[in-house]
Design an enzyme around this catalytic site. Structure first.
Site, PDB file in Angstrom:
ATOM      1  N   GLU A 222       9.258   5.649   2.275  1.00 28.06           N
ATOM      2  CA  GLU A 222       8.233   4.802   2.866  1.00 28.06           C
ATOM      3  C   GLU A 222       8.537   3.368   2.429  1.00 28.06           C
ATOM      4  OE1 GLU A 222       6.358   5.828   5.066  1.00 28.06           O
ATOM      5  OE2 GLU A 222       6.402   7.994   4.785  1.00 28.06           O
ATOM      6  N   CYS A 256       2.685  -3.371   2.648  1.00 27.06           N
ATOM      7  CA  CYS A 256       3.954  -3.227   3.360  1.00 27.06           C
ATOM      8  C   CYS A 256       3.778  -3.150   4.868  1.00 27.06           C
ATOM      9  CB  CYS A 256       4.698  -1.987   2.859  1.00 27.06           C
ATOM     10  SG  CYS A 256       3.797  -0.439   3.096  1.00 27.06           S
TER      11      CYS A 256
END
Length: 508
Positions: A222, A256
């Site tokens: 991720e 993010c």
């Protein structure tokens, strides 16, 4: 709860022993029963519930994160995730009947078993230190895996709080926590795992992927992304301003999946900037520096990186720009840029920098977005239904939100993950269970079918081949020119050599 122990790195000499402990316990089949898994999930729930004040304080110390934001995006999120997983675990674990099986093979009762992958390594991130560490752990526990968690050393207080919970609530033979930085992570990667789950930046993700490849270890990555927001001239400027600022102000931009830059058609640019000013005045009436709900940059190194990016831009600061090294404060800062090569667009800021690049058309915005990062983690499209559909059809991303900032990533039961260099694999909700589960195909061939299976045994003869074709060959539903045919009746009538248009096909 008891006073937390100080943050102390785990000895690298202990790590092989920790690895053997969780691996051995998995191979003893301890974790396979639903009773065991639910016992661990429920113990983790109450451990986190009891530690809630300490967890809230830890995130305040590490990131300046408010209690409201920490509960919403960290503690409450994981608690709800545990409840969801516990409630649905029996359904997730249940064998599945295989689909699209023909009549002959259906006698073997083909089905899918849900098997735990084994002993797994989870490496967390600092920006959401609790959610991004314990969220995957919940999936690993639910799937019946054993696990070692390595939280980020950049959020040491959250790491200490999680260590207290895990050591006091979970089975130590199955679930361990390792503290530390590069040496400890390297030692962990030198061990053979059945799965590695990593959340963080692409540079470290590349290192982990290379290391995992040495032992053919499956990974979920991720990673971050230079996520674009695209605003057409037909978008609602007020709505776009408020929603994108919400996404960028969360955790002081250390998210993010928040937009890295905004590509906006020139006609709407003045209205967008004006609406951003109004929204910021509403969100922070006394200024962000005086709002205790607005977070701080995690450490001086990351603060300096952001300051260097701001100093290097050729763009014009139109909103914000205040910084304070002493308090690690970084004001939400909107910068109008005119070069796709500007550092604010080429690099991921991972902070409250908001570059805006005016474009002449939606087509230019799409081309620019694709050239800056072909596979970002998220994409945010604002405009009419036709325009947002065009944007989605002509771009790629791990996920997308239409007329919003990363809302898709805020739904805890919706699968979340990247694509290409923004990551691989997904988790959250049922996807967290699937992430740590092997779907094992199983058949049982009954004794009475031996005569029917005779055609598979040597010696092979023309008669057996004819029988094999009769039993197994699928009839195409298309002709030689690619047109659709009329199904079985079409072939029975001898029309299989013609396309749907009726034109006879030529043999080749």
């Amino acid at each position: 709860m008891d006073a937390l122990p100080p943050f102390t790195a785990t000895s690298v000499h202990e790590i092989p022993t920790i690895h053997r402990r969780v691996t051995t316990n998995f191979l003893d089949h301890t974790t396979r029963t639903i009773a065991y898994r639910q016992k661990q999930l429920r113990a983790l729930y109450w451990g986190l519930k009891d530690a809630e004040p300490a967890l809230l304080e830890a995130c305040k110390l590490d990131l300046g994160k408010s209690a409201y934001e920490t509960y919403m995006t960290e503690v409450g999120w994981v608690l709800n995730d545990i409840v969801f997983m516990d409630k649905n675990l029996a359904r997730f674990m249940k064998d599945e009947k295989a689909e699209d099986i023909d009549l002959t093979n259906s006698f073997m009762k083909p089905h899918i078993r849900k098997e735990p992958l084994g002993a797994v390594l989870i490496i967390g991130a600092y920006n959401f230190p609790i959610q991004l560490s314990l969220g995957p752990l919940v999936g690993a526990i639910a799937a019946g895996c054993t696990a070692v968690l390595k939280p980020s050393e950049n959020a040491p207080n959250a790491a200490r709080a999680m260590q207290h919970v895990i050591r006091n609530c979970l089975d130590a033979d199955s679930y361990q926590i390792v503290q530390g930085a590069i040496p400890e992570t390297t030692a962990l990667l030198d061990c053979k795992w059945d799965k590695i789950f990593y959340t963080g930046n692409a540079n470290v993700g590349t290192i982990i992927a290379k290391k995992a490849a040495e032992t053919l270890t499956p990974i979920t990555l991720e990673l971050g992304g230079r996520n674009p927001a695209i605003i057409s001239k037909n978008a609602d400027a007020r709505l776009a301003a408020r929603r994108l600022l919400w996404a960028k102000l969360m955790n002081a931009g250390q998210v993010c999946v928040s937009q890295n830059h905004i590509l906006v058609e020139k006609e709407i640019l003045p209205a967008l900037i004006e609406q951003m000013k109004l929204a910021l005045a509403e969100f922070h009436p006394k200024g962000a520096e005086n709002n205790s709900d607005y977070g701080r940059i995690v450490n001086e190194r990351q603060w300096q990186r952001l300051k260097d990016m701001l100093d290097s831009t050729e763009g014009k600061v139109v909103i914000g720009g205040k910084t304070d090294r002493a308090t690690l404060f970084f004001e939400p800062t909107v910068v109008e840029v005119h070069d796709p090569g500007d550092p604010l667009l080429k690099d991921e800021s991972f902070g409250p920098l908001i570059p805006i690049l005016p474009v002449d058309s939606l087509n230019e915005a799409i081309r620019t977005a694709n050239s800056l990062h072909a596979t970002p983690l998220g994409l945010y499209a604002f405009g009419s239904k036709a325009e947002t559909e065009k944007i989605l059809s002509e771009t790629r991303s791990g996920g997308a939100s239409v007329n919003d900032g990363f809302y898709h990533a805020s739904i805890p039961t919706l699968a979340f993950g990247g694509v290409g260099d923004s990551g691989s694999g997904s988790y959250r909700g049922k996807a967290s269970f699937d992430c740590f589960t092997h779907r094992r195909s199983v058949v049982t061939t009954p004794w009475w079918m031996e005569r029917l299976l005779a055609i598979r045994y040597p010696p092979y003869t023309d008669a057996k081949l004819k029988q094999l074709k009769m039993l197994t060959a699928a009839k195409p539903h298309f002709g030689r020119q690619g047109g659709s045919t009329g199904g079985l009746a079409w072939w029975v009538l001898g029309l299989g050599g013609s396309d749907k248009t009726g034109a006879a096909t030529r043999s080749t």
